[in-house]
Design a protein around this motif. Structure first.
Motif, PDB file in Angstrom:
ATOM      1  N   ASP A   1      -8.192  -5.043  11.775  1.00 24.52           N
ATOM      2  CA  ASP A   1      -7.682  -5.531  10.333  1.00 24.52           C
ATOM      3  C   ASP A   1      -7.310  -7.174  10.551  1.00 24.52           C
ATOM      4  O   ASP A   1      -6.820  -7.608   9.401  1.00 24.52           O
ATOM      5  CB  ASP A   1      -6.334  -4.750  10.039  1.00 24.52           C
ATOM      6  CG  ASP A   1      -6.952  -3.362   9.525  1.00 24.52           C
ATOM      7  OD1 ASP A   1      -6.065  -2.344   9.840  1.00 24.52           O
ATOM      8  OD2 ASP A   1      -8.014  -2.961   8.946  1.00 24.52           O
TER       9      ASP A   1
ATOM     10  N   ARG B   1      -5.312   4.012   4.256  1.00 23.34           N
ATOM     11  CA  ARG B   1      -4.223   3.287   4.933  1.00 23.34           C
ATOM     12  C   ARG B   1      -3.462   2.340   4.086  1.00 23.34           C
ATOM     13  O   ARG B   1      -2.481   1.633   4.464  1.00 23.34           O
ATOM     14  CB  ARG B   1      -5.041   2.594   6.190  1.00 23.34           C
ATOM     15  CG  ARG B   1      -5.519   3.630   7.061  1.00 23.34           C
ATOM     16  CD  ARG B   1      -6.392   3.095   8.455  1.00 23.34           C
ATOM     17  NE  ARG B   1      -7.192   2.052   8.097  1.00 23.34           N
ATOM     18  CZ  ARG B   1      -7.054   0.999   8.497  1.00 23.34           C
ATOM     19  NH1 ARG B   1      -6.099   0.094   8.995  1.00 23.34           N
ATOM     20  NH2 ARG B   1      -8.082  -0.148   8.224  1.00 23.34           N
TER      21      ARG B   1
ATOM     22  N   SER C   1      -0.857   0.105   6.263  1.00 25.85           N
ATOM     23  CA  SER C   1      -0.026   1.133   7.304  1.00 25.85           C
ATOM     24  C   SER C   1      -1.313   1.463   8.231  1.00 25.85           C
ATOM     25  O   SER C   1      -2.440   1.235   8.185  1.00 25.85           O
ATOM     26  CB  SER C   1       0.337   2.318   6.455  1.00 25.85           C
ATOM     27  OG  SER C   1       1.418   2.119   5.500  1.00 25.85           O
ATOM     28  N   ASN C   2      -0.751   1.987   9.402  1.00 27.86           N
ATOM     29  CA  ASN C   2      -1.527   2.276  10.341  1.00 27.86           C
ATOM     30  C   ASN C   2      -2.536   1.246  10.826  1.00 27.86           C
ATOM     31  O   ASN C   2      -3.924   1.402  10.919  1.00 27.86           O
ATOM     32  CB  ASN C   2      -2.354   3.473   9.916  1.00 27.86           C
ATOM     33  CG  ASN C   2      -3.092   4.129  11.281  1.00 27.86           C
ATOM     34  OD1 ASN C   2      -2.929   3.848  12.550  1.00 27.86           O
ATOM     35  ND2 ASN C   2      -4.179   5.156  10.995  1.00 27.86           N
TER      36      ASN C   2
ATOM     37  N   LYS D   1      -4.893  -1.543  12.519  1.00 23.67           N
ATOM     38  CA  LYS D   1      -5.784  -1.507  13.600  1.00 23.67           C
ATOM     39  C   LYS D   1      -6.134  -3.163  13.837  1.00 23.67           C
ATOM     40  O   LYS D   1      -6.289  -3.984  12.993  1.00 23.67           O
ATOM     41  CB  LYS D   1      -7.060  -0.858  13.242  1.00 23.67           C
ATOM     42  CG  LYS D   1      -6.844   0.556  12.587  1.00 23.67           C
ATOM     43  CD  LYS D   1      -8.069   1.182  12.369  1.00 23.67           C
ATOM     44  CE  LYS D   1      -7.896   2.548  11.821  1.00 23.67           C
ATOM     45  NZ  LYS D   1      -9.285   3.259  11.363  1.00 23.67           N
TER      46      LYS D   1
ATOM     47  N   SER E   1       2.878  -1.314  10.473  1.00 21.79           N
ATOM     48  CA  SER E   1       2.798  -1.807   8.761  1.00 21.79           C
ATOM     49  C   SER E   1       3.280  -3.178   8.482  1.00 21.79           C
ATOM     50  O   SER E   1       4.099  -3.720   9.264  1.00 21.79           O
ATOM     51  CB  SER E   1       3.560  -0.843   8.225  1.00 21.79           C
ATOM     52  OG  SER E   1       3.215   0.599   8.145  1.00 21.79           O
TER      53      SER E   1
ATOM     54  N   VAL F   1     -10.352   0.775   4.586  1.00 25.67           N
ATOM     55  CA  VAL F   1      -9.002   0.735   4.472  1.00 25.67           C
ATOM     56  C   VAL F   1      -8.380   1.808   3.546  1.00 25.67           C
ATOM     57  O   VAL F   1      -7.349   2.028   3.420  1.00 25.67           O
ATOM     58  CB  VAL F   1      -8.498  -0.630   3.744  1.00 25.67           C
ATOM     59  CG1 VAL F   1      -8.943  -1.750   4.520  1.00 25.67           C
ATOM     60  CG2 VAL F   1      -8.737  -0.774   2.292  1.00 25.67           C
TER      61      VAL F   1
END
Length: 125
Positions: free
Chosen positions: A89, A66, A83-84, A86, A17, A63
């Protein structure tokens, strides 16, 4: 125009995060809707999400669930909680602001007249 400065970018592992901040100055921040966009080299700037003056928000499908946008008008600051994360991103993230008017919340870069300088977010796999 309001002046915007992003902070909080960095390197994070997948699944981690980060929280980006967007500090506004020069104008009354509460008068502005705020948007977040991201861009990778060779691609167009991509909409991430936006928040209205009243605090309602919308998100890109990629998104949704997340990322979360918030704002603290007393601090003249907006936030993008991610958050979470990848690897997909990974990008330079920009905040933007404008007073509109629009029909609904803005999603296009052309809807915004004020931009920050961007902050790099890198997600490693």
């Amino acid at each position: 125009h309001v002046q915007l400065v992003e902070s909080g970018g960095g390197l994070v592992q997948a699944g981690g995060s980060l929280r980006l901040s967007c500090a506004a100055s020069g104008r009354t921040f509460s008068d502005y809707a705020m948007g977040w966009f991201r861009q990778v080299p060779g691609k167009e700037r991509e909409f991430v999400g936006a928040i209205s003056r009243a605090g309602s928000s919308i998100y890109a499908d990629s998104v949704q669930g997340r990322f979360a946008i918030s704002r603290d008008n007393a601090k003249n600051t907006g936030y993008l909680q991610m958050s979470n994360l990848k690897p997909g991103d990974t990008a330079v993230y920009y905040c933007a602001a404008d007073q509109g008017p629009w029909a609904g919340l803005p999603r296009s870069p052309s809807d915004f007249g004020s931009w920050g300088q961007g902050t790099q977010v890198t997600v490693s796999s």
